[in-house]
Design a protein around this motif. Structure first.
Motif, PDB file in Angstrom:
ATOM      1  N   ASN A   1       0.933  -1.172   0.075  1.00 28.52           N
ATOM      2  CA  ASN A   1       0.021   0.143  -0.052  1.00 28.52           C
ATOM      3  C   ASN A   1       0.971   1.321  -0.024  1.00 28.52           C
ATOM      4  OD1 ASN A   1      -2.307   1.675   0.290  1.00 28.52           O
ATOM      5  ND2 ASN A   1      -2.231   1.643   2.529  1.00 28.52           N
ATOM      6  N   PRO A   2       1.507   1.111  -1.125  1.00 23.38           N
ATOM      7  CA  PRO A   2       2.349   2.588  -1.192  1.00 23.38           C
ATOM      8  C   PRO A   2       1.710   3.940  -1.119  1.00 23.38           C
ATOM      9  CG  PRO A   2       2.192   1.843  -3.320  1.00 23.38           C
ATOM     10  CD  PRO A   2       1.688   0.840  -2.297  1.00 23.38           C
ATOM     11  N   PRO A   3       2.530   4.747  -0.739  1.00 23.33           N
ATOM     12  CA  PRO A   3       2.136   6.264  -0.700  1.00 23.33           C
ATOM     13  C   PRO A   3       1.287   6.592  -2.084  1.00 23.33           C
ATOM     14  CG  PRO A   3       4.095   6.460   0.215  1.00 23.33           C
ATOM     15  CD  PRO A   3       3.983   4.990  -0.453  1.00 23.33           C
ATOM     16  N   LYS A   4       0.058   7.259  -1.818  1.00 24.85           N
ATOM     17  CA  LYS A   4      -0.859   7.465  -3.017  1.00 24.85           C
ATOM     18  C   LYS A   4      -0.590   9.236  -3.327  1.00 24.85           C
ATOM     19  CE  LYS A   4      -3.719   3.581  -2.620  1.00 24.85           C
ATOM     20  NZ  LYS A   4      -4.869   3.096  -1.872  1.00 24.85           N
ATOM     21  N   TYR A   5       0.044   9.961  -2.379  1.00 22.32           N
ATOM     22  CA  TYR A   5      -0.135  11.323  -2.841  1.00 22.32           C
ATOM     23  C   TYR A   5       1.711  11.747  -2.553  1.00 22.32           C
ATOM     24  CZ  TYR A   5      -4.950  11.258  -2.265  1.00 22.32           C
ATOM     25  OH  TYR A   5      -6.490  10.779  -2.499  1.00 22.32           O
ATOM     26  N   ARG A   6       1.846  12.894  -3.204  1.00 25.27           N
ATOM     27  CA  ARG A   6       3.027  13.554  -2.995  1.00 25.27           C
ATOM     28  C   ARG A   6       2.969  14.667  -1.741  1.00 25.27           C
ATOM     29  NH1 ARG A   6       3.680  17.084  -6.577  1.00 25.27           N
ATOM     30  NH2 ARG A   6       1.817  16.679  -8.063  1.00 25.27           N
ATOM     31  N   PRO A   7       4.070  14.626  -1.076  1.00 27.82           N
ATOM     32  CA  PRO A   7       3.841  15.550  -0.034  1.00 27.82           C
ATOM     33  C   PRO A   7       3.423  17.059  -0.595  1.00 27.82           C
ATOM     34  CG  PRO A   7       5.787  14.433   0.121  1.00 27.82           C
ATOM     35  CD  PRO A   7       5.253  14.062  -1.148  1.00 27.82           C
ATOM     36  N   TYR A   8       2.695  17.750   0.279  1.00 24.91           N
ATOM     37  CA  TYR A   8       2.754  19.211  -0.111  1.00 24.91           C
ATOM     38  C   TYR A   8       2.541  20.154   1.103  1.00 24.91           C
ATOM     39  CZ  TYR A   8      -2.724  18.508   0.909  1.00 24.91           C
ATOM     40  OH  TYR A   8      -3.809  18.129   1.402  1.00 24.91           O
ATOM     41  N   LYS A   9       2.754  21.229   1.144  1.00 24.12           N
ATOM     42  CA  LYS A   9       2.865  22.430   2.345  1.00 24.12           C
ATOM     43  C   LYS A   9       1.352  22.984   2.292  1.00 24.12           C
ATOM     44  CE  LYS A   9       6.652  22.559   4.858  1.00 24.12           C
ATOM     45  NZ  LYS A   9       7.822  22.251   4.229  1.00 24.12           N
ATOM     46  N   TRP A  10       0.875  22.654   3.861  1.00 22.89           N
ATOM     47  CA  TRP A  10      -0.351  22.913   4.084  1.00 22.89           C
ATOM     48  C   TRP A  10      -0.369  24.545   3.758  1.00 22.89           C
ATOM     49  CZ3 TRP A  10      -5.182  22.962   3.831  1.00 22.89           C
ATOM     50  CH2 TRP A  10      -6.043  23.885   4.552  1.00 22.89           C
ATOM     51  N   GLY A  11       0.431  25.397   4.430  1.00 27.22           N
ATOM     52  CA  GLY A  11       0.290  26.905   4.103  1.00 27.22           C
ATOM     53  C   GLY A  11       0.409  27.235   2.916  1.00 27.22           C
ATOM     54  N   LYS A  12       0.987  26.849   1.872  1.00 30.51           N
ATOM     55  CA  LYS A  12       1.020  27.060   0.434  1.00 30.51           C
ATOM     56  C   LYS A  12      -0.156  26.916  -0.269  1.00 30.51           C
ATOM     57  CE  LYS A  12       5.188  28.832   0.413  1.00 30.51           C
ATOM     58  NZ  LYS A  12       5.438  30.266   0.281  1.00 30.51           N
ATOM     59  N   PHE A  13      -0.888  25.458   0.086  1.00 26.84           N
ATOM     60  CA  PHE A  13      -2.120  25.194  -0.420  1.00 26.84           C
ATOM     61  C   PHE A  13      -3.239  26.216  -0.108  1.00 26.84           C
ATOM     62  CE2 PHE A  13      -5.991  22.587  -0.418  1.00 26.84           C
ATOM     63  CZ  PHE A  13      -5.586  21.629  -1.205  1.00 26.84           C
ATOM     64  N   LEU A  14      -3.164  26.506   1.356  1.00 29.37           N
ATOM     65  CA  LEU A  14      -4.009  27.209   1.960  1.00 29.37           C
ATOM     66  C   LEU A  14      -4.227  28.607   1.203  1.00 29.37           C
ATOM     67  CD1 LEU A  14      -6.125  28.092   4.526  1.00 29.37           C
ATOM     68  CD2 LEU A  14      -4.250  28.555   5.782  1.00 29.37           C
ATOM     69  N   ILE A  15      -2.918  29.249   1.205  1.00 26.88           N
ATOM     70  CA  ILE A  15      -2.841  30.711   0.522  1.00 26.88           C
ATOM     71  C   ILE A  15      -3.292  30.477  -0.892  1.00 26.88           C
ATOM     72  CG2 ILE A  15      -1.168  32.555  -0.287  1.00 26.88           C
ATOM     73  CD1 ILE A  15      -1.908  32.326   2.815  1.00 26.88           C
ATOM     74  N   HIS A  16      -2.914  29.564  -1.746  1.00 23.81           N
ATOM     75  CA  HIS A  16      -3.556  29.159  -2.973  1.00 23.81           C
ATOM     76  C   HIS A  16      -5.118  29.279  -3.317  1.00 23.81           C
ATOM     77  CE1 HIS A  16      -3.968  27.735  -7.049  1.00 23.81           C
ATOM     78  NE2 HIS A  16      -2.498  27.783  -7.349  1.00 23.81           N
ATOM     79  N   ARG A  17      -5.673  28.503  -2.228  1.00 22.68           N
ATOM     80  CA  ARG A  17      -7.224  28.410  -2.178  1.00 22.68           C
ATOM     81  C   ARG A  17      -7.664  29.940  -1.780  1.00 22.68           C
ATOM     82  NH1 ARG A  17      -8.881  22.712  -2.212  1.00 22.68           N
ATOM     83  NH2 ARG A  17     -10.801  23.397  -1.010  1.00 22.68           N
ATOM     84  N   LYS A  18      -7.178  30.376  -0.671  1.00 22.99           N
ATOM     85  CA  LYS A  18      -7.590  31.832  -0.278  1.00 22.99           C
ATOM     86  C   LYS A  18      -7.695  32.814  -1.753  1.00 22.99           C
ATOM     87  CE  LYS A  18      -5.032  35.122   1.477  1.00 22.99           C
ATOM     88  NZ  LYS A  18      -5.650  36.436   0.987  1.00 22.99           N
ATOM     89  N   ASP A  19      -6.639  32.852  -2.596  1.00 22.38           N
ATOM     90  CA  ASP A  19      -6.651  33.626  -3.546  1.00 22.38           C
ATOM     91  C   ASP A  19      -7.429  33.263  -4.467  1.00 22.38           C
ATOM     92  OD1 ASP A  19      -4.362  34.917  -2.381  1.00 22.38           O
ATOM     93  OD2 ASP A  19      -2.948  33.868  -3.520  1.00 22.38           O
ATOM     94  N   SER A  20      -8.278  32.230  -4.521  1.00 21.66           N
ATOM     95  CA  SER A  20      -8.920  31.865  -5.658  1.00 21.66           C
ATOM     96  C   SER A  20     -10.587  31.795  -5.224  1.00 21.66           C
ATOM     97  CB  SER A  20      -8.981  30.532  -6.033  1.00 21.66           C
ATOM     98  OG  SER A  20      -9.107  29.431  -5.340  1.00 21.66           O
ATOM     99  N   ASN A  21     -10.630  32.112  -3.720  1.00 17.92           N
ATOM    100  CA  ASN A  21     -12.010  31.941  -3.220  1.00 17.92           C
ATOM    101  C   ASN A  21     -12.716  33.338  -3.459  1.00 17.92           C
ATOM    102  OD1 ASN A  21     -11.959  29.447  -2.300  1.00 17.92           O
ATOM    103  ND2 ASN A  21     -11.857  30.080   0.048  1.00 17.92           N
ATOM    104  N   PHE A  22     -12.083  34.328  -3.657  1.00 14.73           N
ATOM    105  CA  PHE A  22     -12.872  35.871  -3.814  1.00 14.73           C
ATOM    106  C   PHE A  22     -12.889  36.268  -5.263  1.00 14.73           C
ATOM    107  CE2 PHE A  22     -11.031  34.667   0.275  1.00 14.73           C
ATOM    108  CZ  PHE A  22     -12.099  34.627   0.907  1.00 14.73           C
ATOM    109  N   GLN A  23     -12.262  35.599  -6.122  1.00 15.98           N
ATOM    110  CA  GLN A  23     -12.228  35.996  -7.535  1.00 15.98           C
ATOM    111  C   GLN A  23     -12.472  34.907  -8.643  1.00 15.98           C
ATOM    112  OE1 GLN A  23      -9.184  38.506  -8.044  1.00 15.98           O
ATOM    113  NE2 GLN A  23      -7.674  37.408  -7.286  1.00 15.98           N
ATOM    114  N   LYS A  24     -13.212  34.933  -9.479  1.00 12.07           N
ATOM    115  CA  LYS A  24     -13.398  34.076 -10.899  1.00 12.07           C
ATOM    116  C   LYS A  24     -12.059  33.735 -11.155  1.00 12.07           C
ATOM    117  CE  LYS A  24     -16.456  33.097 -14.437  1.00 12.07           C
ATOM    118  NZ  LYS A  24     -17.145  31.736 -14.080  1.00 12.07           N
ATOM    119  N   GLN A  25     -11.740  32.499 -11.440  1.00  8.02           N
ATOM    120  CA  GLN A  25     -10.390  32.115 -11.981  1.00  8.02           C
ATOM    121  C   GLN A  25     -10.735  31.315 -13.330  1.00  8.02           C
ATOM    122  OE1 GLN A  25      -7.232  32.332  -9.998  1.00  8.02           O
ATOM    123  NE2 GLN A  25      -8.469  33.665  -8.777  1.00  8.02           N
TER     124      GLN A  25
END
Length: 354
Positions: A317-341
């Motif tokens: 059962n090898p890892p199914k995801y590459r690691p990612y940094k939560w903070g970077k993911f969060l900021i990316h999401r925040k930027d797209s929540n308030f304007q149409k992309q």
């Protein structure tokens, strides 16, 4: 929000709500009294862990009763929320979110590039909350987010802070049960929450004259490990059935008085290496009644590297995801929540190992 519907709110035909409701039969209702009473029996805890594991696996959603959160506190916050949203737009906008922090009031959130029929007030669990300045992987600058403090209603901030304390306690209990259900050490997830980026949101969904075109919140999955939701008796939360890939079937989660609705999010899906799945959900609008809800989003520290846990992966059962940094993911999401992309919002499937 005027009577003529703004096209920004209109869902694509395939994602428009179905007004004939299928009520969710079987979304588990779990009694947490074994962990909220003194001296619980080991067998009661064991049965509870099994129940939680099965709910996470089968549904990704469940409701909890006897959770230990004082009803009087929840009612106090619900009352304060109603008073806050009943103010004029001008008064609410005095505590609008801004470039330096996403806390505060706003009414232009987008989900999947369509505007939600709602207004919200966000309040951070930790002050300050430390996050990256940008989503650029090579930029290691950080920023400190702080809370807006409305002057009305009276003691709004104090009530929110008290409520967050209770949510934290409940979140830790639930995360322990989920960890045990995965065969992990009970406190396995605690290390990720030391400098958490969690927050509480107050949602107000005004009556909508176009319930067949718009949604309070469009279909989405929550990005954190866990969400704890208080909803009023109007209802409107719908969950997409997991075991129904051909037909997109949505079922309504009927409100249970004083219960909390819990759902596992994307981070739990990654940590568990897909043993538990984050489930798509959405919020219907009501043409006659306004609706209020209060989700508490459990988010880890910004520098958390999210990846499948070593204890849950092996040769077979090898890892199914590459690691990612939560903070970077969060900021990316925040930027797209308030304007149409022009492109899809960042999702965990972008880190999936093919």
């Amino acid at each position: 929000m005027g009577v003529e519907i703004d096209q920004a709110f209109v869902q694509d035909p395939q994602h428009r709500p179905n007004l004939s409701i299928t009520k969710a039969q079987g979304i588990p209702l779990i009694d947490l009294s074994p962990i909220t009473t003194t001296n619980p029996s080991p067998s009661a805890i064991e049965a509870l862990v099994k129940e939680i594991g099965s709910a996470c696996k089968e549904w990704g959603f469940f409701q909890v009763t006897n959770h230990g959160v004082p009803l009087s506190l929840r009612e106090k916050l619900e009352e304060a929320s109603k008073k806050f949203f009943a103010q004029s737009l001008e008064d609410k906008k005095k505590v609008s979110r801004d470039e330096t922090s996403p806390s505060g009031y706003y009414d232009t959130e987008h989900t999947k590039n369509v505007r939600d029929w709602k207004e919200v007030f966000d309040f951070l669990a930790k002050e300050p909350t430390i996050v990256p300045l940008t989503s650029n992987e090579l930029d290691d600058r950080i920023i400190r987010w702080t809370n807006k403090s409305p002057t009305y209603p009276h003691n709004f901030r104090g009530i929110l802070e008290e409520y967050i304390e209770e949510m934290e306690k409940l979140a830790y209990k639930l995360l322990e049960l989920i960890a045990m259900s995965l065969g992990l050490e009970a406190r396995r997830f605690e290390e990720f929450l030391k400098d958490q980026t969690s927050f509480v949101r107050l949602n107000h969904y005004p009556p909508c004259p176009y319930p067949h075109l718009a949604l309070g919140v469009g279909r989405h999955k929550d990005p954190g490990p866990l969400t704890i939701l208080a909803q009023d008796d109007v209802g409107g939360l719908e969950v997409k059935l997991k075991h129904n890939t051909d037909l997109e079937q949505w079922v309504r989660v009927e409100p249970t008085p004083n219960a909390y609705i819990i759902n596992v999010g994307d981070i739990m899906q990654v940590w568990s290496n897909d043993a538990y799945e984050s489930v798509e959900h959405r919020v219907m609008v009501n043409s006659e009644k306004e609706r209020f809800s209060i989700p508490y989003f459990v988010f880890p520290a910004h520098d958390t590297e999210v990846k499948p846990l070593e204890e849950l992966t092996n040769e077979n059962n090898p890892p199914k995801y590459r690691p990612y940094k939560w903070g970077k993911f969060l900021i990316h999401r925040k930027d797209s929540n308030f304007q149409k992309q022009n492109e899809e919002n960042i999702q965990i499937h972008h880190f999936k190992i093919a």
